[in-house]
Write a protein that holds these residues in place. Structure first.
Motif, PDB file in Angstrom:
ATOM      1  N   VAL A  79       0.841  -1.204   0.000  1.00 14.47           N
ATOM      2  CA  VAL A  79       0.000   0.000   0.000  1.00 14.47           C
ATOM      3  C   VAL A  79       0.878   1.257   0.000  1.00 14.47           C
ATOM      4  O   VAL A  79       0.616   2.215  -0.744  1.00 14.47           O
ATOM      5  N   ILE A  80       1.918   1.261   0.829  1.00 12.42           N
ATOM      6  CA  ILE A  80       2.841   2.388   0.851  1.00 12.42           C
ATOM      7  C   ILE A  80       3.530   2.550  -0.497  1.00 12.42           C
ATOM      8  O   ILE A  80       3.749   3.666  -0.983  1.00 12.42           O
ATOM      9  N   THR A  81       3.866   1.448  -1.143  1.00 12.44           N
ATOM     10  CA  THR A  81       4.523   1.508  -2.445  1.00 12.44           C
ATOM     11  C   THR A  81       3.604   2.125  -3.492  1.00 12.44           C
ATOM     12  O   THR A  81       4.031   2.990  -4.277  1.00 12.44           O
ATOM     13  N   VAL A  82       2.351   1.705  -3.528  1.00 12.30           N
ATOM     14  CA  VAL A  82       1.400   2.278  -4.483  1.00 12.30           C
ATOM     15  C   VAL A  82       1.221   3.771  -4.235  1.00 12.30           C
ATOM     16  O   VAL A  82       1.225   4.587  -5.173  1.00 12.30           O
ATOM     17  N   TYR A  83       1.084   4.149  -2.976  1.00 15.85           N
ATOM     18  CA  TYR A  83       0.882   5.565  -2.658  1.00 15.85           C
ATOM     19  C   TYR A  83       2.129   6.383  -3.011  1.00 15.85           C
ATOM     20  O   TYR A  83       2.018   7.516  -3.483  1.00 15.85           O
ATOM     21  N   THR A  84       3.300   5.815  -2.793  1.00 11.70           N
ATOM     22  CA  THR A  84       4.537   6.513  -3.154  1.00 11.70           C
ATOM     23  C   THR A  84       4.636   6.701  -4.662  1.00 11.70           C
ATOM     24  O   THR A  84       5.076   7.755  -5.140  1.00 11.70           O
ATOM     25  N   TRP A 238       9.146  19.805  -5.840  1.00  6.13           N
ATOM     26  CA  TRP A 238       9.922  19.387  -4.672  1.00  6.13           C
ATOM     27  C   TRP A 238       9.061  19.170  -3.440  1.00  6.13           C
ATOM     28  O   TRP A 238       9.351  18.312  -2.604  1.00  6.13           O
ATOM     29  N   VAL A 239       7.980  19.930  -3.310  1.00  6.20           N
ATOM     30  CA  VAL A 239       7.067  19.706  -2.185  1.00  6.20           C
ATOM     31  C   VAL A 239       6.436  18.326  -2.286  1.00  6.20           C
ATOM     32  O   VAL A 239       6.356  17.573  -1.301  1.00  6.20           O
ATOM     33  N   LYS A 240       6.011  17.953  -3.482  1.00  5.77           N
ATOM     34  CA  LYS A 240       5.343  16.667  -3.658  1.00  5.77           C
ATOM     35  C   LYS A 240       6.305  15.495  -3.528  1.00  5.77           C
ATOM     36  O   LYS A 240       5.988  14.475  -2.914  1.00  5.77           O
ATOM     37  N   ILE A 241       7.506  15.629  -4.129  1.00  3.56           N
ATOM     38  CA  ILE A 241       8.448  14.508  -4.047  1.00  3.56           C
ATOM     39  C   ILE A 241       8.968  14.365  -2.623  1.00  3.56           C
ATOM     40  O   ILE A 241       9.241  13.248  -2.160  1.00  3.56           O
ATOM     41  N   SER A 242       9.072  15.484  -1.902  1.00  2.24           N
ATOM     42  CA  SER A 242       9.485  15.408  -0.496  1.00  2.24           C
ATOM     43  C   SER A 242       8.425  14.715   0.347  1.00  2.24           C
ATOM     44  O   SER A 242       8.746  13.988   1.291  1.00  2.24           O
ATOM     45  N   SER A 243       7.148  14.934  -0.003  1.00  2.00           N
ATOM     46  CA  SER A 243       6.078  14.261   0.736  1.00  2.00           C
ATOM     47  C   SER A 243       6.147  12.754   0.555  1.00  2.00           C
ATOM     48  O   SER A 243       5.805  11.989   1.467  1.00  2.00           O
ATOM     49  N   SER A 244       6.592  12.287  -0.610  1.00  2.00           N
ATOM     50  CA  SER A 244       6.747  10.841  -0.808  1.00  2.00           C
ATOM     51  C   SER A 244       7.864  10.283   0.067  1.00  2.00           C
ATOM     52  O   SER A 244       7.745   9.186   0.624  1.00  2.00           O
ATOM     53  N   VAL A 246       8.851  11.620   2.939  1.00  2.00           N
ATOM     54  CA  VAL A 246       8.348  11.672   4.316  1.00  2.00           C
ATOM     55  C   VAL A 246       7.433  10.485   4.589  1.00  2.00           C
ATOM     56  O   VAL A 246       7.468   9.891   5.681  1.00  2.00           O
ATOM     57  N   CYS A 247       6.612  10.120   3.613  1.00  2.00           N
ATOM     58  CA  CYS A 247       5.715   8.969   3.766  1.00  2.00           C
ATOM     59  C   CYS A 247       6.503   7.697   4.028  1.00  2.00           C
ATOM     60  O   CYS A 247       6.172   6.917   4.936  1.00  2.00           O
ATOM     61  N   ILE A 248       7.555   7.467   3.264  1.00  2.00           N
ATOM     62  CA  ILE A 248       8.365   6.256   3.441  1.00  2.00           C
ATOM     63  C   ILE A 248       9.095   6.286   4.776  1.00  2.00           C
ATOM     64  O   ILE A 248       9.176   5.266   5.486  1.00  2.00           O
ATOM     65  N   VAL A 249       9.625   7.456   5.148  1.00  2.00           N
ATOM     66  CA  VAL A 249      10.346   7.574   6.425  1.00  2.00           C
ATOM     67  C   VAL A 249       9.418   7.287   7.598  1.00  2.00           C
ATOM     68  O   VAL A 249       9.788   6.579   8.549  1.00  2.00           O
TER      69      VAL A 249
END
Length: 267
Positions: A79-84, A238-244, A246-249
């Motif tokens: 699920v995390i992978t799909v969302y990322t 950069w805001v969006k890619i940083s959110s990905s 943060v999600c994984i972290v």
């Protein structure tokens, strides 16, 4: 038992579907959002996030993690992978360079773009990722609205754990909080001296949600210097890619936190 086999089959099917969908997304990203001679940022975004998702998936099934987190597994990682992958696609759709950022409908052969006068910028009037983001947001709001939450879960959400205002009363009271003569033990929320939630944090969350809806509806576009056209800019990427990231972290931290903070109960 047959019921257990059905659950295992459903679990395996959902996990496999998520990983297959993520793999298809990675392949499509490389095909449509990268070029051999350019688009190095997109190549880096897709490659880094793919490796991070792979690492998180491997980490979730390690023996040490399984021992401290028996409920963790590949389903959550999928699920995390799909969302990322969705966040990665959302970031790439905001790139200013349209050679590395084709519109979704132009990929399927339908032209939905026009050239902004005097600048050569391609402005898309049909934003697929904005609609997808808005739908996901509404689904999350719907889920959080209908989900039955316990008081402890609400406290985690509002960053409070004060239960002093919850009065366990088994005798009659004359202030109207418990009916006189009622012998039933009940917890009464007495807000005369304080509340069990934070007003400021609650409104701060609504403020952030409002900003998210606003940016989703406008697809993070910004007006140009003449205020005649809307263009994409790199800060949104950069805001969006940083959110990905943060999600994984955050997901990785939920896996390793019980191993690091051994004196805390995460049940």
């Amino acid at each position: 038992r047959s019921s257990d086999l059905c659950w295992y089959a459903a679990l395996l099917s959902a996990t496999g579907f998520n990983y297959v969908l993520s793999l298809i997304a990675v392949v499509l990203f490389y095909v449509y959002y990268t070029h051999p001679e350019g688009c190095s940022q997109n190549k880096a975004f897709v490659s880094v996030n793919m490796l991070l998702c792979l690492g998180a998936s491997i980490l979730s099934v390690l023996p040490k993690i399984q021992e401290s987190q028996p409920r963790s597994g590949l389903l959550q990682s999928s699920v995390i992978t799909v969302y990322t992958m969705y966040l990665t696609w959302s970031a790439m759709t905001n790139e200013p360079d349209r050679t590395c950022n084709p519109s979704l409908l132009s990929i399927i052969g339908y032209n939905t773009t026009s050239i902004a006068p005097g600048q050569g910028q391609v402005v898309q009037w049909w934003d697929a990722q904005g609609i997808v983001g808005l739908v996901l947001f509404l689904l999350c709001v719907l889920y959080s609205s209908i989900r039955t939450s316990t008081n402890s879960q609400v406290n985690k959400l509002t960053l409070t754990s004060d239960e002093a205002t919850l009065i366990e009363d088994g005798v009659g009271r004359n202030d109207g909080s418990v009916e006189d003569g009622d012998d039933v033990h009940r917890a009464v929320d007495n807000e005369k001296d304080g509340v069990t939630y934070s007003y400021s944090f609650f409104h701060f969350m609504l403020f952030l949600a409002s900003l998210y809806i606003m940016m989703t509806l406008t697809n993070w576009y910004s007006p140009d210097s003449t205020y005649e056209t809307m263009v994409s800019k790199w800060p949104a990427v950069w805001v969006k890619i940083s959110s990905s990231w943060v999600c994984i972290v955050l997901y990785v931290w939920t896996l390793v936190a019980p191993l690091v903070l051994t004196n805390r109960d995460f049940d």
